[in-house]
Design an enzyme around this catalytic site. Structure first.
Site, mmCIF file in Angstrom:
data_model
loop_
_atom_site.group_PDB
_atom_site.id
_atom_site.type_symbol
_atom_site.label_atom_id
_atom_site.label_comp_id
_atom_site.label_asym_id
_atom_site.label_seq_id
_atom_site.Cartn_x
_atom_site.Cartn_y
_atom_site.Cartn_z
ATOM 1 N N ARG A 141 0.796 -1.229 0.000
ATOM 2 C CA ARG A 141 0.000 0.000 0.000
ATOM 3 C C ARG A 141 0.823 1.271 0.000
ATOM 4 N NH1 ARG A 141 -2.908 -3.599 1.703
ATOM 5 N NH2 ARG A 141 -1.023 -4.108 2.798
ATOM 6 N N THR A 142 1.790 1.335 0.906
ATOM 7 C CA THR A 142 2.495 2.614 1.055
ATOM 8 C C THR A 142 3.222 2.950 -0.241
ATOM 9 O OG1 THR A 142 2.742 2.148 3.402
ATOM 10 C CG2 THR A 142 4.117 3.900 2.491
ATOM 11 N N LYS A 180 25.531 -3.625 -1.548
ATOM 12 C CA LYS A 180 26.992 -3.576 -1.736
ATOM 13 C C LYS A 180 27.669 -2.811 -0.606
ATOM 14 C CE LYS A 180 26.492 -3.177 -6.768
ATOM 15 N NZ LYS A 180 26.704 -2.218 -7.873
ATOM 16 N N ARG A 196 11.446 3.967 2.943
ATOM 17 C CA ARG A 196 11.114 3.021 4.025
ATOM 18 C C ARG A 196 12.367 2.235 4.354
ATOM 19 N NH1 ARG A 196 6.012 -0.927 4.502
ATOM 20 N NH2 ARG A 196 5.131 1.090 5.069
ATOM 21 N N HIS A 239 5.620 6.181 11.411
ATOM 22 C CA HIS A 239 5.078 5.998 10.055
ATOM 23 C C HIS A 239 4.137 7.174 9.778
ATOM 24 C CE1 HIS A 239 3.736 4.239 6.443
ATOM 25 N NE2 HIS A 239 3.435 3.023 6.840
HETATM 26 C C1 NCD Z 1 2.016 -0.936 8.264
HETATM 27 C C2 NCD Z 1 3.524 -0.758 8.351
HETATM 28 O O1 NCD Z 1 4.250 -0.990 7.373
HETATM 29 O O2 NCD Z 1 3.946 -0.363 9.418
HETATM 30 N N1 NCD Z 1 1.545 -1.101 6.960
HETATM 31 C C3 NCD Z 1 1.340 -0.023 6.153
HETATM 32 O O3 NCD Z 1 2.229 0.779 5.921
HETATM 33 N N2 NCD Z 1 0.119 0.169 5.666
HETATM 34 C C4 NCD Z 1 1.505 -1.971 9.198
HETATM 35 C C5 NCD Z 1 2.037 -3.369 9.089
HETATM 36 O O4 NCD Z 1 2.944 -3.672 8.318
HETATM 37 O O5 NCD Z 1 1.498 -4.208 9.820
#
Ligand code: NCD
Length: 307
Positions: free
Chosen positions: A51-52, A80, A101, A129
């Site tokens: 999703r993100t 590397k 991320r 997040h």
């Molecule tokens: C969450 C995350 O990555 O922290 N997911 C997300 O970004 N929608 C929650 C999860 O991974 O459980």
């Protein structure tokens, strides 16, 4: 130029403005479909995501821009041995804005010290997040019309759940918000969130181990996944993996205007029968994630003088 490393980097007024922009995008999509023509978003994902990453990419495409990036550390020069700083310097030569991320807490902050373009924290380890929180805030706003006077039940892995930590930090800034923290003792909210955020805010909270006993008080039920990848041993994970499973029976005493949210992905903590209950808002929430990221990209590029 500004980065988004934590939700509290934004003032309440800036959050209100961003939500207003997202709502305007929802109502007038065409108005925004070329504002990022010629601009590039880089998505640097050193940890898995569906999703993100895809909502960031869809957001930039719907603004008329383009995207580049990678979806796993193995396909980047990190494998590397390249440092986060060097990656940030390089990628900021190729893109106008970066969503990152990373499994290490603080990695996006380190990247921001050397990047020439805005860095957005798209999740750093168990820490924070902020763009999920903006997604959650847009969802709460669309469901409840306000951030004040709410009882929020947070359920599941509150220890490692970065979405929970960010959401508590964000919601603690509003009036008369009460938190009900529902988790096994071993997965309760970290002490620093209790002392630095909850205690300081003056908003009340209670910790319980059973969701049914508090169901009738809650306005927003925020379910989370028990996160296998963050446990130190498989046995510990197995002990907790079925700690909470929301089904229609458990919702019997819930308010009729409850909003059930989840950052997703879901494993088994919400039975699919709940998807068809009008109180289930987690798929709308995922869609809101695209709209708020459109608003965020627009805002950060404007603050950086790029739009
Ligand atoms: C969450 C995350 O990555 O922290 N997911 C997300 O970004 N929608 C929650 C999860 O991974 O459980």
């Amino acid at each position: 130029m500004r980065h988004l490393l934590d939700t509290t980097d934004l003032s309440l007024k800036e959050i209100d403005d961003m939500i207003a922009t997202a709502v305007d995008i929802i109502d007038n999509k065409d108005k925004y479909s070329h504002i990022c023509d010629g601009k590039k978003l880089a998505t640097l994902f050193f940890e898995p995501s569906t999703r993100t990453r895809l909502s960031f990419e869809a957001a930039m495409l719907e603004l008329g821009g383009s995207v580049l990036g990678f979806s796993e550390a193995a396909s980047s020069s990190a494998s590397k041995g390249e440092s986060v700083e060097d990656t940030a310097i390089m990628v900021s030569c190729y893109a106008d804005i970066i969503a990152m991320r990373h499994p290490f807490e603080g990695a996006p902050r380190i990247a921001s010290t050397r990047s020439k373009v805005p860095i957005i924290n798209a999740g750093d380890g168990g820490h924070s997040h902020p763009t999920q929180t903006l997604t959650d805030l847009l969802t709460i706003y669309r469901e409840k019309g306000s951030f004040n006077n709410l009882t929020i039940g947070l359920c599941g892995d509150l220890k490692f759940g970065r979405t929970v930590h960010s959401l508590i930090k964000a919601m603690c800034r509003y009036e008369n918000v009460k938190f009900v923290l529902i988790s096994p003792k071993e997965l309760c909210v970290p002490d620093y969130i209790k002392s630095d955020v909850l205690d300081k805010s003056g908003n009340g909270y209670e910790e319980v181990e059973d969701m049914e006993q508090v169901m009738d008080q809650i306005d927003i039920l925020y379910m989370t996944r028990i996160q296998r990848e963050r446990f130190f041993s498989e046995d510990e994970y197995l002990k907790h993996k079925d700690a909470f499973i929301l089904d229609l029976d458990k919702l019997k005493t819930a308010k009729s205007d409850l909003a059930i949210m989840h950052p997703l992905p879901r494993v088994n903590e919400i039975k699919t029968e709940v998807d068809f209950d009008p109180r289930a808002k987690y798929f709308e929430q995922a869609l809101n994630g695209k709209y708020i990221r459109m608003a965020l990209i627009k805002t950060l590029l404007e603050w950086g003088g790029k739009l």
